[in-house]
Design a protein around this motif. Structure first.
Motif, short mmCIF file in Angstrom:
data_model
loop_
_atom_site.label_atom_id
_atom_site.label_comp_id
_atom_site.label_asym_id
_atom_site.label_seq_id
_atom_site.Cartn_x
_atom_site.Cartn_y
_atom_site.Cartn_z
N GLY A 26 0.83 -1.20 0.00
CA GLY A 26 0.00 0.00 0.00
C GLY A 26 0.86 1.24 0.00
N ILE B 142 3.30 2.17 1.90
CA ILE B 142 3.55 2.77 3.21
C ILE B 142 4.88 2.25 3.71
N ILE C 164 -3.79 -10.67 1.82
CA ILE C 164 -3.02 -9.96 0.80
C ILE C 164 -3.69 -10.13 -0.56
N SER D 174 -5.80 4.23 -0.64
CA SER D 174 -5.28 2.86 -0.52
C SER D 174 -4.39 2.75 0.70
N GLN D 175 -3.58 3.77 0.93
CA GLN D 175 -2.71 3.74 2.11
C GLN D 175 -3.54 3.65 3.38
N ALA D 176 -4.55 4.52 3.48
CA ALA D 176 -5.38 4.52 4.69
C ALA D 176 -6.08 3.18 4.87
N THR E 16 -5.16 0.24 3.66
CA THR E 16 -4.17 -0.79 3.98
C THR E 16 -3.84 -0.77 5.47
N LEU E 17 -3.62 0.42 6.01
CA LEU E 17 -3.29 0.54 7.44
C LEU E 17 -4.43 0.00 8.29
N MET E 18 -5.67 0.36 7.93
CA MET E 18 -6.82 -0.07 8.73
C MET E 18 -7.04 -1.57 8.64
N ARG F 16 -5.04 -4.04 7.86
CA ARG F 16 -4.03 -4.85 8.54
C ARG F 16 -4.13 -4.65 10.05
N GLY F 17 -4.43 -3.41 10.47
CA GLY F 17 -4.58 -3.14 11.89
C GLY F 17 -5.72 -3.96 12.50
N ALA G 274 -7.10 -2.05 -2.48
CA ALA G 274 -6.60 -0.86 -3.16
C ALA G 274 -7.40 -0.57 -4.44
#
Lengths: 449, 449
Positions: free
Chosen positions: A262, A264, B258, B330-332, B334-336, B338-339, B422
């Protein structure tokens, strides 16, 4: 009692300052749950809570905390208390904590440790982060090669209280080189008079100190090991890495790969603890890089300005077509990157995989061309439908080719294949999609005179 | 000898049909390596190789094969041979293999098994895939509550050859309910006359049979367990799940997440073994869905056709602007995603995380607006620069908002948050980006009269 009930009771006891109840409740919590509970308190309250536990339990719960939390608590402790807490900690966790401390505190804390622990910390803390050396612990049981089972069992009993695992035993020759491994199961099942040498396994799975941690995790998982011995260049045993550390590494590595996918950067510690500036810093680099990469798409569009002005309806299909190439490419890249990470795909298989991918991509492209040609007929007539369908087929095939090749190319250049993220593949596929689409449109529809 | 050397020697021995050398070399390979070697041979040759091993080693290596390979080999074996191979297999692997077989073969094979194994297979094979029941094995050591350490040790010695682990022992009451656990370490460290009841841990970490496998893996990893006991609704112990199976599940779940993040459906078995049609099928669904979703972007563009015709230079910035929204989103996401998967982020934290995300997104948007305003001035003058910069800021903020909210919204709807891939985020962000960009352009630049 479950964690939910215990934590509520504990919160209530803390609110009414009932020290007795706190001591009682805290002793019932699993160390991992206690660490979780502590994470939700401020550092001063956390330290207060920890102090309700006897030292060994305190050290165990402390080991379950995230590094940032450990550092926050360590800041509040006098050096003598910190050293006292470090003494019963497993050697690997102790060295990790030591590495977190600012330099002056490191020295001050070392002074309060006993000599054996002090030297152990110094040695373990010197290995580079992310290697087997930095993961390993020195709390293991070794057995001399010439021992009998009875002596080995006696040794196990003697070392058990300090060892991280007593289920896997390491057999050393007189020069302390690792020559075999033996499980406690085999010791227990065999007669006390049998010789260790006859029972031990000599087909060793082992790591050198500088093996990257993802390889360590892969070895432990592949061979279903309880612990992996780590040796130096002279085959001397210097540490072991247990399966639970390998599980943590595997999770950490998967998170890192997912984040990379992603765009990051590597986040130390969890998302919850990351500062806003860290999050900004880990995200802005690729975002700006991709802005500039997107200039190629813009330039492609500018190049075909006349075609676009003549057939403005083409713009309607632009996002749909170029995104499809990016999406098919992202899929291919995702499959490859994860396949490489798990060892399912080898770099040598590239040629074969490329052939397979082209067949699949042709199928995908034809299906999508069919879907989009209906749309094209409806919006712009048969000529536009032909342009759009043909573009879709070519764009999907080229996108897939890019997505599947990029991880291999990056790997060849010495980069992590996981850098082939969906956004990067999309951006490259976009630029080629613009050229393909308007190129096909210009040549099939012709330019207005 | 290393795997590379052994496998080359083995290949040579196979080429000259040297049975003696094959038997010798094959015995030196680790079971996991042998499985890997076998995977590279055709099924008939694989079976020939396996037959060089004594039955217990044969069963162990067989257990390391992928399911598809196991099935290919099972097809070639007479039922009696298959049943012979299944007998020494760990109970969980045996039941998995049984579930792979076509129904008539299942019955035929069962007839060749001893009664105890037959009933065990039937019971274990009945649990739903992906649950604790389907992962667990029935080869474990139980100890009656009233036993002394000496009796417990004798029991361990007696059951050790068949148990999957003897390092974690399960204490049952007279109704076979799980009341405590005890490690072999504790047995060994305490005097033979101590009572098990006094030594055992009663704070149990356990699973019910229908717990999803990702939860099982999370429990084992969180509490650093060697094995997790599985109980039925009456608290009776029905199986255990060992850490090595949890490691496999964790890897499988990470791969699935993934793949989902790249809009690829769940692939059973590895990428290498997947058929071309399976790959097509797992990828086409989302690709076509996203084509139709992209129609919204196209419709947005069509709506602003007049603005575009008047200021054709705007099209130059289109890919760059809408992609930036998609990338930040996509970054946001991805972080969420996986978190949430690792438990680092809780759904209850959404409000707080949203606030943080908006601050970070403002920083990202301002930086990118600055970068793109230079480009805008150069390509289209100050008016265009203003439009482009302002659009960039809003698009990045909206994109981040979409990316960070989508996983939570999906979760609320009962979907897997990992569906917020994404490509999906990009497509939604694209459509809103088109509206924002041309909306801002139309209102700031005005339409030509």
């Amino acid at each position: 009692m479950t964690y939910a009930i215990l934590s509520e009771a504990l919160r209530a006891a803390m609110a009414r300052n009932d020290d007795n109840a706190i001591t009682h409740l805290i002793a019932e919590l699993q160390p991992a749950d206690l660490a979780d509970f502590i994470t939700q308190q401020n550092p001063a309250a956390s330290l207060e809570l920890l102090r309700h536990l006897p030292l060994p339990e305190r050290a165990e719960a402390f080991g379950y905390l995230e590094q940032e939390q450990q550092l926050n608590l360590a800041r509040l402790m006098p050096e003598r208390e910190l050293a006292g807490l470090m003494t019963p900690m497993p050697a690997d966790e102790r060295a990790d904590l030591f590495n977190l401390l600012p330099e002056p505190r490191q020295e001050a804390t070392l002074r309060h440790l006993a000599r054996e622990e002090r030297e152990d910390v110094r040695r373990l803390a010197s290995y580079r982060e992310g290697t087997a050396g930095a993961l390993m612990t020195t709390d293991y049981v070794t057995i001399p090669e010439q021992a009998k089972v009875a002596e080995a069992l006696a040794l196990v009993r003697r070392t058990a209280p300090d060892a991280e695992t007593i289920y896997q035993l390491y057999v050393l020759d007189e020069r302390r080189r690792l020559v075999g491994t033996l499980s406690l199961r085999e010791l227990i099942l065999n007669s006390p008079a049998s010789s260790v040498r006859a029972l031990m396994t000599t087909e060793l799975v082992q790591a050198e100190v500088d093996l990257p941690q993802e390889e360590v995790a892969r070895l432990i998982s592949r061979y279903d090991l309880l612990a992996l011995p780590v040796v130096d260049a002279e085959q001397r045993l210097v540490g072991i890495i247990t399966y639970d550390d390998a599980m943590d590494v595997a999770e950490e590595e998967a998170t890192e790969d997912i984040h990379k996918g992603g765009t990051i950067g590597k986040l130390e510690g969890g998302l919850r603890n990351a500062s806003l500036f860290t999050l900004y810093r880990k995200r802005i680099v690729w975002l700006v890089l991709l802005v500039f990469a997107n200039i190629f798409s813009g330039a492609g569009i500018a190049h075909f300005e006349e075609t676009i002005e003549a057939y403005i309806v083409l713009v309607f299909f632009l996002p749909l077509l170029i995104d499809s190439g990016g999406n098919a490419g992202s899929q291919a890249a995702t499959l490859m990157v994860r396949g490489i990470a798990t060892g399912d795909v080898r770099l040598a298989d590239w040629g074969k995989l490329l052939g397979r991918e082209m067949i699949v991509a042709t199928g995908l492209g034809l299906t999508m061309a069919l879907a989009v040609s209906l749309l094209g007929t409806f919006r712009g007539g048969p000529d536009i439908a032909l342009v759009v369908a043909l573009s879709m087929l070519v764009i999907v095939m080229v996108g897939s080719l890019i997505g599947m090749s990029l991880p291999f190319v990056l790997n060849r250049l010495g980069w992590d294949p996981a850098t082939a993220s969906a956004p990067l593949v999309t951006t490259i596929a976009d630029a080629s999609g613009v050229l393909i689409y308007f190129g096909i449109a210009t040549s099939l529809l012709g330019l207005p005179a």
